[in-house]
Design a protein around this motif. Sequence first.
Motif, PDB file in Angstrom:
ATOM      1  N   ASN A  37       4.648   5.358  41.181  1.00  0.00           N
ATOM      2  CA  ASN A  37       5.837   4.547  41.434  1.00  0.00           C
ATOM      3  C   ASN A  37       7.104   5.380  41.293  1.00  0.00           C
ATOM      4  OD1 ASN A  37       6.790   1.860  42.072  1.00  0.00           O
ATOM      5  ND2 ASN A  37       7.690   1.799  40.028  1.00  0.00           N
ATOM      6  N   GLU A  38       6.986   6.467  40.503  1.00  0.00           N
ATOM      7  CA  GLU A  38       8.120   7.350  40.255  1.00  0.00           C
ATOM      8  C   GLU A  38       7.718   8.790  40.579  1.00  0.00           C
ATOM      9  OE1 GLU A  38       8.758   3.703  37.769  1.00  0.00           O
ATOM     10  OE2 GLU A  38       7.098   5.132  37.879  1.00  0.00           O
ATOM     11  N   GLY A  39       7.628   9.073  41.873  1.00  0.00           N
ATOM     12  CA  GLY A  39       7.221  10.411  42.300  1.00  0.00           C
ATOM     13  C   GLY A  39       8.262  11.122  43.131  1.00  0.00           C
ATOM     14  N   ASN A  40       9.449  10.542  43.190  1.00  0.00           N
ATOM     15  CA  ASN A  40      10.543  11.038  44.019  1.00  0.00           C
ATOM     16  C   ASN A  40      11.241  12.189  43.293  1.00  0.00           C
ATOM     17  OD1 ASN A  40      12.846  11.399  45.542  1.00  0.00           O
ATOM     18  ND2 ASN A  40      13.491   9.258  45.493  1.00  0.00           N
ATOM     19  N   TYR A  41      10.851  13.418  43.621  1.00  0.00           N
ATOM     20  CA  TYR A  41      11.391  14.582  42.915  1.00  0.00           C
ATOM     21  C   TYR A  41      12.832  14.846  43.329  1.00  0.00           C
ATOM     22  CZ  TYR A  41      12.082  19.220  41.048  1.00  0.00           C
ATOM     23  OH  TYR A  41      12.597  20.281  40.349  1.00  0.00           O
ATOM     24  N   PHE A  42      13.673  15.082  42.319  1.00  0.00           N
ATOM     25  CA  PHE A  42      15.091  15.333  42.568  1.00  0.00           C
ATOM     26  C   PHE A  42      15.597  16.404  41.614  1.00  0.00           C
ATOM     27  CE2 PHE A  42      19.609  14.664  41.736  1.00  0.00           C
ATOM     28  CZ  PHE A  42      20.120  14.700  43.029  1.00  0.00           C
ATOM     29  N   CYS A  43      16.519  17.218  42.111  1.00  0.00           N
ATOM     30  CA  CYS A  43      17.213  18.190  41.269  1.00  0.00           C
ATOM     31  C   CYS A  43      18.585  18.448  41.879  1.00  0.00           C
ATOM     32  CB  CYS A  43      16.415  19.488  41.140  1.00  0.00           C
ATOM     33  SG  CYS A  43      16.132  20.339  42.711  1.00  0.00           S
ATOM     34  N   THR A  44      19.460  19.090  41.131  1.00  0.00           N
ATOM     35  CA  THR A  44      20.797  19.381  41.634  1.00  0.00           C
ATOM     36  C   THR A  44      20.738  20.495  42.679  1.00  0.00           C
ATOM     37  OG1 THR A  44      21.262  21.084  39.977  1.00  0.00           O
ATOM     38  CG2 THR A  44      21.743  18.787  39.374  1.00  0.00           C
ATOM     39  N   LYS A  45      21.826  20.673  43.414  1.00  0.00           N
ATOM     40  CA  LYS A  45      21.885  21.742  44.415  1.00  0.00           C
ATOM     41  C   LYS A  45      21.709  23.109  43.768  1.00  0.00           C
ATOM     42  CE  LYS A  45      24.759  19.340  47.825  1.00  0.00           C
ATOM     43  NZ  LYS A  45      26.055  19.348  48.559  1.00  0.00           N
ATOM     44  N   ASP A  46      22.327  23.288  42.595  1.00  0.00           N
ATOM     45  CA  ASP A  46      22.188  24.565  41.892  1.00  0.00           C
ATOM     46  C   ASP A  46      20.753  24.789  41.441  1.00  0.00           C
ATOM     47  OD1 ASP A  46      24.860  25.132  42.248  1.00  0.00           O
ATOM     48  OD2 ASP A  46      25.469  24.454  40.259  1.00  0.00           O
ATOM     49  N   GLN A  47      20.108  23.728  40.931  1.00  0.00           N
ATOM     50  CA  GLN A  47      18.707  23.849  40.523  1.00  0.00           C
ATOM     51  C   GLN A  47      17.813  24.148  41.716  1.00  0.00           C
ATOM     52  OE1 GLN A  47      18.360  19.993  38.506  1.00  0.00           O
ATOM     53  NE2 GLN A  47      17.780  21.080  36.618  1.00  0.00           N
ATOM     54  N   LEU A  48      18.073  23.483  42.835  1.00  0.00           N
ATOM     55  CA  LEU A  48      17.262  23.694  44.029  1.00  0.00           C
ATOM     56  C   LEU A  48      17.369  25.135  44.515  1.00  0.00           C
ATOM     57  CD1 LEU A  48      15.407  22.541  46.206  1.00  0.00           C
ATOM     58  CD2 LEU A  48      17.451  21.858  47.492  1.00  0.00           C
ATOM     59  N   LYS A  49      18.580  25.671  44.512  1.00  0.00           N
ATOM     60  CA  LYS A  49      18.768  27.062  44.923  1.00  0.00           C
ATOM     61  C   LYS A  49      17.995  28.003  44.004  1.00  0.00           C
ATOM     62  CE  LYS A  49      22.237  30.583  46.025  1.00  0.00           C
ATOM     63  NZ  LYS A  49      21.430  31.652  45.410  1.00  0.00           N
ATOM     64  N   GLU A  50      18.052  27.729  42.703  1.00  0.00           N
ATOM     65  CA  GLU A  50      17.340  28.570  41.741  1.00  0.00           C
ATOM     66  C   GLU A  50      15.831  28.459  41.930  1.00  0.00           C
ATOM     67  OE1 GLU A  50      17.233  29.465  36.926  1.00  0.00           O
ATOM     68  OE2 GLU A  50      18.304  27.718  37.692  1.00  0.00           O
ATOM     69  N   ILE A  51      15.359  27.231  42.146  1.00  0.00           N
ATOM     70  CA  ILE A  51      13.931  27.006  42.367  1.00  0.00           C
ATOM     71  C   ILE A  51      13.454  27.753  43.614  1.00  0.00           C
ATOM     72  CG2 ILE A  51      12.230  25.255  43.036  1.00  0.00           C
ATOM     73  CD1 ILE A  51      13.806  23.284  41.250  1.00  0.00           C
ATOM     74  N   GLU A  52      14.228  27.662  44.678  1.00  0.00           N
ATOM     75  CA  GLU A  52      13.852  28.332  45.919  1.00  0.00           C
ATOM     76  C   GLU A  52      13.947  29.851  45.787  1.00  0.00           C
ATOM     77  OE1 GLU A  52      14.895  25.050  49.353  1.00  0.00           O
ATOM     78  OE2 GLU A  52      16.538  26.320  48.626  1.00  0.00           O
ATOM     79  N   ASP A  53      14.989  30.324  45.117  1.00  0.00           N
ATOM     80  CA  ASP A  53      15.150  31.773  44.930  1.00  0.00           C
ATOM     81  C   ASP A  53      14.012  32.373  44.114  1.00  0.00           C
ATOM     82  OD1 ASP A  53      17.484  31.706  46.368  1.00  0.00           O
ATOM     83  OD2 ASP A  53      18.824  31.815  44.639  1.00  0.00           O
ATOM     84  N   ASN A  54      13.480  31.584  43.169  1.00  0.00           N
ATOM     85  CA  ASN A  54      12.405  32.058  42.292  1.00  0.00           C
ATOM     86  C   ASN A  54      11.008  31.694  42.808  1.00  0.00           C
ATOM     87  OD1 ASN A  54      14.153  33.195  40.354  1.00  0.00           O
ATOM     88  ND2 ASN A  54      14.434  31.208  39.362  1.00  0.00           N
ATOM     89  N   ASN A  55      10.941  31.144  44.032  1.00  0.00           N
ATOM     90  CA  ASN A  55       9.647  30.742  44.617  1.00  0.00           C
ATOM     91  C   ASN A  55       8.871  29.788  43.717  1.00  0.00           C
ATOM     92  OD1 ASN A  55       9.869  32.378  47.010  1.00  0.00           O
ATOM     93  ND2 ASN A  55       9.399  34.168  45.754  1.00  0.00           N
ATOM     94  N   GLN A  56       9.590  28.799  43.165  1.00  0.00           N
ATOM     95  CA  GLN A  56       8.967  27.852  42.239  1.00  0.00           C
ATOM     96  C   GLN A  56       8.395  26.616  42.911  1.00  0.00           C
ATOM     97  OE1 GLN A  56      12.471  28.612  39.128  1.00  0.00           O
ATOM     98  NE2 GLN A  56      11.036  27.077  38.350  1.00  0.00           N
ATOM     99  N   ILE A  57       8.628  26.437  44.194  1.00  0.00           N
ATOM    100  CA  ILE A  57       8.030  25.292  44.884  1.00  0.00           C
ATOM    101  C   ILE A  57       6.555  25.596  45.121  1.00  0.00           C
ATOM    102  CG2 ILE A  57       8.050  23.832  46.932  1.00  0.00           C
ATOM    103  CD1 ILE A  57      11.059  24.448  47.177  1.00  0.00           C
TER     104      ILE A  57
END
Length: 227
Positions: free
Chosen positions: A141-161
């Motif tokens: 029921n609560e699977g909608n993943y969300f993060c801030t733009k700064d967090q998303l950039k960091e996640i993508e830069d670090n290949n964390q997806i």
Amino acid sequence: MKSSVITFPGSNCDRDMDVALKKFGFNNKMVWHNDNELPKSDLVVLPGGFSYGDYLRCGSMASKSKIMQSVINFAKSGGLVMGICNGFQILVETGLVPGVLLRNKYLEFICKNVFVKLDNKKNSYFQNLEKDVLELHIAHNEGNYFCTKDQLKEIEDNNQIAIYYCNKEGQVEDQFNPNGSIKNIAGIFNKNKNVLGMMPHPERMIDESLSGEDGSLFFKNLINNIK
């Protein structure tokens, strides 16, 4: 290989995970949330369910359970920790992985099979897995993943997806996003790639005759990677 599955009040996929781990060669132990110490483990799993009835916020109370300090210490020492569904929610509440999990976009509980595309195989969970697209099951029921733009950039830069929602052919588009997760994200790693949180359930797809076998591929690969 030794594994531990943490059981919280309200867990309902802990036994499914126990069956899956044992089926593919793990010597698994069930660990009660009120215990203080983990047994010696190569892998720790936070299972799906509704820990503490999802009271206050999904995973928030479970993140304060006694056993969680040992889980956090294990993860910070480099140990493999995997959170599935409610386990993913617990991981974000502890801060072991970034972001939050919100109510599904259309405010409905979702229970169905989905396809996910592997984004990063340079880790113990997906390395050497031959398939790039897996069919797994979701129930949340609560699977909608969300993060801030700064967090998303960091996640993508670090290949964390770790994985994206997609179609059978591996196309990652909004129409194949079941819950509104930002960028179709279905699972993420911590920076060191030893902690994995994901909403889909591999333990529900371990019998070709009953459900499907892509979960079997995941578990077989996982134990081979950490032997």
